[in-house]
Design an enzyme around this catalytic site. Structure first.
Site, short mmCIF file in Angstrom:
data_model
loop_
_atom_site.label_atom_id
_atom_site.label_comp_id
_atom_site.label_asym_id
_atom_site.label_seq_id
_atom_site.Cartn_x
_atom_site.Cartn_y
_atom_site.Cartn_z
N LYS B 79 0.87 -1.17 0.00
CA LYS B 79 0.00 0.00 0.00
C LYS B 79 0.91 1.23 0.00
O LYS B 79 1.96 1.22 0.67
CB LYS B 79 -0.88 -0.03 1.26
CG LYS B 79 -1.91 1.08 1.36
CD LYS B 79 -2.77 0.91 2.62
CE LYS B 79 -3.88 1.93 2.71
NZ LYS B 79 -4.74 1.72 3.90
N SER B 154 -9.69 1.59 2.97
CA SER B 154 -8.84 2.39 2.12
C SER B 154 -7.78 1.59 1.36
O SER B 154 -7.21 2.09 0.40
CB SER B 154 -8.13 3.45 2.96
OG SER B 154 -7.25 2.84 3.88
N SER B 178 -9.81 -0.83 7.14
CA SER B 178 -9.22 -0.63 5.81
C SER B 178 -8.49 -1.83 5.22
O SER B 178 -8.13 -1.80 4.04
CB SER B 178 -8.28 0.57 5.83
OG SER B 178 -9.03 1.76 5.83
#
Lengths: 95, 488, 487
Positions: B79, B154, B178
């Site tokens: 990420k 997210s 997330s």
């Protein structure tokens, strides 16, 4: 509690976020929506409850007093917007 | 090759150590897939094939020496919230759209040392604030199961990348769901460990007391293997827990017999879509058939977890994001008359709408005269929520329920209503407030062939057993091996 | 005595930032050494790169514990670090890590001496609290094409902020307190006290009121880095505030800067915004726990504190309050005295105190040196004082020996006395022989004396002393010479 445009402007100023006139009204509506939503919290009686700041109930670990860092100025300033003679530059600050 | 993209990390590792496959071949396979498929899904922000291949060659050298660990040569993507030295670390924001990190995050260091090959950096909601990966400066990520829908967020780029088999495994972060929510929406397994298990050093902070990194993969077994690589004490993070190293694969053979599964009344009340409820019930039946006992538990304050979260997280975020001021790194507005304008314009132009909203909410709830009513109140609720879990775990070993109340929603469906978006997190945020571990596993499909996730929550430090519980389910089912059409 | 100025009572509270004597920063492993090139001691944590985290330096906590013990304060078993938010280019995170609701040290107090000599009075100043925090960087305003340069080397330097109650009533009291605090933090070894380098700086909160009235609105004078500036700034501020009130204008709360060139204070532009620091507990730092065992072990390593030593100097060594106060104003001087007095004996305590306050202080002052750079040792001074006491040398020879000790350390007083032949001649036969020689060579003077000229006697004494190179005892010379002349 409902925010007015001047509340929002005060908060935007505190947060150093430029707010255009056109954004102002929409922001007031959105923030009031969010604050109305979190307002539910007020319904709960929390008398005598200790606030919980951390997810773990531990105490601070301490670092030995030791200089372990070396100079990385060149690498750090390679990604800086504006530097001169090793200093970060900003518009003139008036104290 | 189709077999390889769906293979377990253990099988891939075996092929590598037995030299049936080289790390360079493997990396090349995924780089080619990324090149071909990423434009459709927009899962990656940064791919640097030369660096990836160099790491793969180094892995091959280690493999050739014969004493390589289980992660050597395994490709993984991060990420874009994890700092990677010499590589763009944007956090999905214009603010950091030029930020080439000068250092590696702790987990990146750990995985590099373990021989992982970095495939690149993954899209995300800006500064991890969102539940749909639509707030990224680099455009929304598409759900590989239906490109008109969000992948969740997210960590949506991480979820989409693994779902589309652009990477065998990815790292995400979970502040309010997330990792788990996008894992659920993309048909993956993802675990948020106990707060303090994975060092936050080098993970760009959203809400410091809630953030935790973790793996997103096809299976619980894969997650366990990667968790072994990233968990562990780090003296640079004051909240990192100094505990003996654990093998998170040790309980994969765990027997479900006698397991007491707590079903919180509040999680099964209104609000969950029928298709989700159906898949969850089926999954619970599987556990029952394996010998588990289902017990009802109560989490009476759980419905207040979302409002509590949306005070605590923005408060911490408003503070954490103060460092982005256009002075030392990151975006600086091209035009300003003085220091005040340098700040307010760089920040106004550098941050997107949702980030600014949360900064404003956070600034407000911490400001003079409102601190007690909002911030302190939310912190007290936080304790009540944590105590609810403590009480519940007196009656059960783990808690199960849906990860998300609905399957992946259409892109744009919730962008105009922040509060509706926040309610996506209804089942996940309480875990973060309490610091507990939680994972999501795929447990079926709803309408439109969209994945549903089953959430498993456990007491502190119970990751190994939870992964075992998930693994046992994955021995009985093959949801986790299903691939979206068109990616094979 | 009246403390009123034009009918106003002055109320002063001080906030002092003492830079703690650690090797590394409070939350990072970067060096805090002074004088490095810009930003080379600003590590990832100090420049607040995304993703970095603070870890607390143990030594900074030890310093806070020492201070708490030294001022008789309460040391919190659990204290909390909080974030204080404001935007400023030398504050990289946009917040300062400080302590707010639960500081590490609360209460306590400090005695100080206002004035000098017989008119000196003792003043007790109560402390509100002392807390740990990080320093900010430095803004350099000299011209970079009209821009300001930011050096973050100082960012993250450990500070102890020491806050008093509004107990002081004049600039003299404020300075006396600041001096006493300065001596104390150096005494217990937590701060080097270097005010030029900014290691010890004061903010003064000043207000005035009619006696018995509510506290007036205060203005805070920032960053006073010398005792003289503290005095000047507070005096100016008092006069300014009284003048404003007399002219019928109300005082507005403000943060002001003192300009040493003009001797005036002016409001800071950058602080015009209403303060809203949005303090909240730092989620990156857990509560700081200090156990009674830790406090006890720090306590066992503390030196005797000035207050206790002052008392002991009076009762055990018979020194005056004033001498005791001077000797305990600096740890180095006190240590010097204590070592010297163990050698010279307590009967020579007063003499040692006189040497330290007289000759030693004057020399240091002339050479612009601090006491820690004193070139003579306690052993040397004790040796000198002993030789004067046992009349091996006279007081005036003593000053010559002192000169020699000051120039070439190394030698003991005895060695210098031997080498230079300073030993006082007390053998009366030898002195008489010299007198005979002088009388024979100065027949004219002898005659003049015998003719009743008293001055001639002094000339003869001078000749004898000269012949002994000053090593004879003048009283003895007087007596023997008089006896000879009357023969």
């Amino acid at each position: 509690m409902s925010l007015t445009i001047s509340d929002v402007e005060r908060v935007a100023k505190l947060a150093r976020l430029e707010l255009s006139a056109s954004e102002g009204a929409a922001t007031v509506t959105q923030l009031n929506g969010i604050l109305a939503f979190v307002e539910q919290l007020q319904a709960v009686d929390t008398t005598g409850i200790e606030p919980m700041t951390h997810a773990v109930e531990l105490v601070q670990r301490l670092r030995p007093d030791f200089v372990g860092e070396t100079d990385h100025r060149a690498a750090f300033q390679a990604i800086a917007p504006e530097t001169e003679l090793g200093l970060y530059l900003v518009p003139k600050v008036i104290e | 090759m189709n077999e390889l993209i769906n293979a377990s990390l253990r099988d891939i590792s075996r092929a590598l150590t037995e030299r049936r496959l080289s790390a360079v071949e493997l990396a090349t396979l995924f780089l080619e897939r990324i090149e071909r498929l990423n434009p459709t899904f927009n899962a990656f922000i940064t791919v640097e094939p030369d660096k990836t291949l160099a790491q793969a060659r180094a892995a091959d050298a280690r493999l050739a020496s014969g004493n390589a660990g289980p992660l050597v040569g395994i490709p993984l993507a991060y990420k874009d919230i994890f700092c990677t030295k010499g590589m763009l670390t944007s956090c999905g924001s214009n603010m950091l759209s030029n930020f080439v990190a000068p250092y590696d995050a702790h987990v990146v260091e750990q995985l590099s040392n373990a021989g992982i090959v970095n495939l690149g950096k993954l899209n995300m909601d800006e500064f991890a604030m969102g539940s749909s990966t639509e707030s990224s400066f680099f455009g929304p990520t598409k759900n590989p199961w239906d490109v008109t829908r969000v992948p969740g967020g997210s960590s949506g780029g991480s979820a989409a990348a693994v779902a589309a088999r652009l990477a065998p495994v990815a790292l995400g972060t979970d502040t309010g769901g997330s990792i788990r929510q996008p894992a659920a929406m993309c048909g993956l397994t993802g675990i948020k460990p106990t707060y303090g298990i994975v060092s936050r050093y080098g993970m760009v902070a959203y809400a410091s007391s809630l953030d935790q990194g973790g793996p997103m993969a096809k299976s619980a077994a894969d997650c366990a293997l990667v968790l072994n690589g990233i968990a562990g004490f780090d003296q640079r993070d004051s909240t990192s827990l100094d505990r003996p190293a654990e093998d998170y694969t040790r309980a994969l053979g765990y027997s479900i017999k006698g397991l007491r599964i707590g079903l919180p009344r509040e999680f099964f009340a209104d609000g969950m879509d029928d298709e989700v409820r159906f898949a969850i019930d089926e999954a619970l039946n599987v556990y029952r058939s394996l010998g588990a006992e289902l017990v009802q538990v109560d989490l009476p304050n759980s419905e207040l977890s979302v409002p509590a979260y949306y005070v605590v997280a923005p408060a911490e975020a408003s503070s954490n994001l103060s460092r982005f001021d256009g002075v030392r790194y990151g975006y600086r507005a091209p035009e300003y008359r003085d220091l005040g304008e340098l700040y307010s314009r760089s920040r106004a132009q550098g941050f997107g709408a949702e980030v600014k909203r949360r900064i404003m909410v956070g600034t407000y709830v911490l400001s003079h005269g409102y601190y007690d009513a909002y911030y302190l109140k939310a912190q007290k609720l936080r304790r009540l929520i944590a105590e609810d879990f403590r009480n519940a775990f007196a009656h059960c070993d783990v808690i199960m329920g849906p990860t998300s109340p609905f399957v992946a929603f259409p892109i744009g469906a919730k962008t105009d209503d922040p509060v509706q978006m926040y309610l996506s997190d209804i089942y996940t945020v309480s875990t973060n407030l309490a610091g507990l571990p939680g994972l999501s596993i795929p447990c079926g499909f709803g309408a439109g062939n969209l994945p549903v996730g089953l959430q498993i929550l456990g007491p502190w430090f119970d990751e190994a057993r939870m992964l075992g519980i998930a693994h046992q389910y994955q021995q009985q089912t093959d949801w986790h091996l299903r691939m979206p059409g068109g990616v094979a | 005595m009246s403390m009123l100025i034009n009918g106003y009572e002055v109320v002063i509270g001080l906030e002092t930032h003492a830079q703690l004597q650690t090797q590394s920063k409070i939350f990072s492993g970067a060096s805090i050494a002074f004088g490095a090139a810009p930003n080379v001691q600003a590590c990832a944590v100090d420049i607040a790169l995304p993703g970095v985290l603070p870890v607390l330096n143990r030594e900074a906590v030890v310093c806070a514990i020492k201070f708490g013990l030294a001022v008789g304060a309460t040391i919190a078993p659990r204290s909390i670090f909080a974030r204080k938010h404001y935007f400023y280019p030398d504050l990289p995170k946009g917040y300062q890590i400080s302590q707010f609701e639960a500081p590490v040290v609360s209460g306590g107090g400090l005695d100080c001496q206002v004035g000098a000599g017989d008119t000196a009075i003792r003043k007790h100043v109560r402390l509100t609290r002392a807390h740990l925090e990080e320093d900010a960087g430095k803004s350099l305003h000299e011209d970079f094409h009209g821009r300001t340069g930011i050096d973050l080397n100082r960012a993250g330097t450990p500070l102890l902020e020491i806050v008093t109650e509004p107990d002081m009533r004049s600039s003299a009291e404020a300075v006396a307190y600041a001096r006493a605090l300065h001596a104390l933090v150096r005494w217990i070894g937590i701060c080097d006290g270097n005010m030029q380098e900014g290691s010890f700086r004061c903010d003064a909160n000043v207000s005035v009121r009619r006696p018995g009235a509510e506290l007036g609105t205060r203005r805070e004078i920032k960053n006073l880095n010398s005792f003289r500036f503290l005095q000047q700034a507070v005096d100016y501020e008092i006069e300014w505030q009284i003048n404003e009130l007399e002219e019928g204008r109300a005082i507005q709360q403000a943060t002001v800067l003192f300009d040493p060139d003009t001797g005036e204070t002016r409001a800071m532009r950058s602080k015009e915004d209403a303060h809203d620091y949005r303090y909240f507990p730092d989620p990156d730092l857990l509560p700081l726990a200090i156990s009674p065992e830790w406090i006890a072990s720090v306590k066992s390593g503390l030196p005797e504190l000035p207050q206790s030593l002052r008392h002991r100097l009076v009762t055990e060594y018979g020194l005056s309050d004033y001498d005791a106060a001077i000797l305990t104003a600096q740890r180095e001087m006190a240590d010097f005295f204590l070592r010297a007095v163990t050698i010279a004996g307590s009967t020579n305590a007063k003499s040692l105190a006189n040497w330290l306050q007289g000759e030693v202080a004057a020399r240091l002052n002339r050479e612009e040196r601090e006491f820690d750079k004193v070139p003579i040792s306690p052993e040397q001074l004790a040796g000198l004082v002993l030789r004067i006491a046992d009349q091996t040398i006279s007081n005036s020879i003593g000053r010559k020996v002192f000169d020699a000790l000051w120039q070439h350390s190394g030698d003991s007083a005895d060695e210098i006395i031997e080498k230079q032949g300073f030993r006082q001649i007390t053998d009366s036969v030898a002195v008489e022989r010299l007198i005979d020689e002088v009388l024979a060579a100065n027949v004219k003077s002898v005659e003049e004396f015998r003719a009743g000229k008293e001055k001639a006697f002094n000339a003869l004494v001078g000749q004898v002393m000269k012949a002994t190179k000053g090593t004879a005892n003048p009283q003895q010379v007087n007596a023997l010479l008089l006896a000879k002349l009357k023969e």
